[in-house]
Scaffold this motif. Sequence first.
Motif, PDB file in Angstrom:
ATOM      1  N   GLU A  66      34.025  37.397  31.679  1.00  0.00           N
ATOM      2  CA  GLU A  66      34.007  38.751  32.482  1.00  0.00           C
ATOM      3  C   GLU A  66      34.276  38.044  33.906  1.00  0.00           C
ATOM      4  O   GLU A  66      33.941  36.721  34.335  1.00  0.00           O
ATOM      5  N   GLY A  67      34.846  39.012  34.752  1.00  0.00           N
ATOM      6  CA  GLY A  67      35.272  38.461  36.026  1.00  0.00           C
ATOM      7  C   GLY A  67      36.000  39.479  36.968  1.00  0.00           C
ATOM      8  O   GLY A  67      36.328  40.664  36.138  1.00  0.00           O
ATOM      9  N   LEU A  88      38.576  44.918  36.959  1.00  0.00           N
ATOM     10  CA  LEU A  88      37.692  44.267  36.179  1.00  0.00           C
ATOM     11  C   LEU A  88      38.069  43.693  34.798  1.00  0.00           C
ATOM     12  O   LEU A  88      38.902  44.396  34.153  1.00  0.00           O
ATOM     13  N   ILE A  89      37.735  42.651  34.494  1.00  0.00           N
ATOM     14  CA  ILE A  89      38.223  41.934  33.025  1.00  0.00           C
ATOM     15  C   ILE A  89      37.026  42.419  32.150  1.00  0.00           C
ATOM     16  O   ILE A  89      35.779  42.372  32.169  1.00  0.00           O
ATOM     17  N   THR A  90      37.194  43.057  30.986  1.00  0.00           N
ATOM     18  CA  THR A  90      36.361  43.852  30.139  1.00  0.00           C
ATOM     19  C   THR A  90      36.066  43.148  28.826  1.00  0.00           C
ATOM     20  O   THR A  90      34.939  43.175  28.057  1.00  0.00           O
ATOM     21  N   ALA A  91      36.933  42.151  28.559  1.00  0.00           N
ATOM     22  CA  ALA A  91      36.894  41.235  27.350  1.00  0.00           C
ATOM     23  C   ALA A  91      38.029  40.140  27.323  1.00  0.00           C
ATOM     24  O   ALA A  91      39.205  40.098  27.939  1.00  0.00           O
ATOM     25  N   ILE A 113      40.469  46.851  33.561  1.00  0.00           N
ATOM     26  CA  ILE A 113      40.399  48.224  34.030  1.00  0.00           C
ATOM     27  C   ILE A 113      40.369  48.245  35.533  1.00  0.00           C
ATOM     28  O   ILE A 113      40.073  47.342  36.061  1.00  0.00           O
ATOM     29  N   GLU A 114      40.568  49.045  36.309  1.00  0.00           N
ATOM     30  CA  GLU A 114      40.568  49.469  37.694  1.00  0.00           C
ATOM     31  C   GLU A 114      38.982  49.206  37.985  1.00  0.00           C
ATOM     32  O   GLU A 114      38.204  49.565  37.676  1.00  0.00           O
TER      33      GLU A 114
END
Length: 328
Positions: A66-67, A88-91, A113-114
Amino acid sequence: MSRVVIFDETGGPEVLHVVDEPAGEPGPGEVRVRIEAFAVNRLDALVRAGTAPMPARLPHARLGCEGTGTIDAVGPGVEGLAEGDAVLITAVPDMTAGGTYAETVVLPAARVIERPAGLGATEAAALWVAYSTAYGALVEKAGTRPGDHVLITAASGTVGLAALQIARQIGAVPLAVSRHAAKRDALLAAGAAAVVATDEEDVVEATRRHTGGAGADVVLDSVMGPGLAALANATRRFTGTLVTVGWLDPRPAPYPGNAITTHRYMSFEHTLDPVAVRRIAAFLRAGLRTGALHPAVDRVFALEDVVAAHRYLEEGQQGPGKIVVTAG
């Protein structure tokens, strides 16, 4: 060039080191994200140590699932995202090959995602894994409803704290479980309706006392181990649900045969599903807007201090909130 954290052999925190690598260009359907911050998760330490279910791709393995950061390059065919977007990094499809412990990462556009408005980079880095895991287990898996009594183990951990807040947002009644009575006041302040301190009381008896003898409607367990049997007995018979989301206790934990519904939940069940990700994101944005959800950061390290960040995690003295590393 991009600084990247890698390890060539499994072991303690000292196996991690920072190298310079080409940033990489996004291909069709991909974006490149300039990482501002990422969180250190227990899974990262397990992969680094070689004790996680997933093997590390050695040598030159990476970490990080994540990050948060900004898009600085967009590949062909990507729609709805542009350079400069905060995300946002979701996976991460394979974190040991392309993890987020880096200044830049290239990944499918569907995996970002935003970033919620008003959320700074360090707080955003503390959001996704903990809150999506707690949401997925409580809402998607257990179907938690307003008024349900929700028993949450390891409640002072990051998933536990997220679960307390999410249960409150739903309208459920969160009951926190901790090994230490000294954490009672902090957990009550964090949103628990009651705290079960297992160094002072039996978890089954205490849960039934707090639920009028019925037992918990939902149990969210991050511990596993032999204590799982007691948690099953603390769950409402026939209609209760027990969901496990972690394995802090490595000892055997056979699933109980009680008359309850049991689930083993892994967050990738939903974070790899774009439709589910939209539901999670909408729920989290609503909670952030109202103040029901507020991700906490315990301590912040710089990228060059990633070894110290992992040592701090393993010392077990982490306070409420995530360990975050800044990459920018």
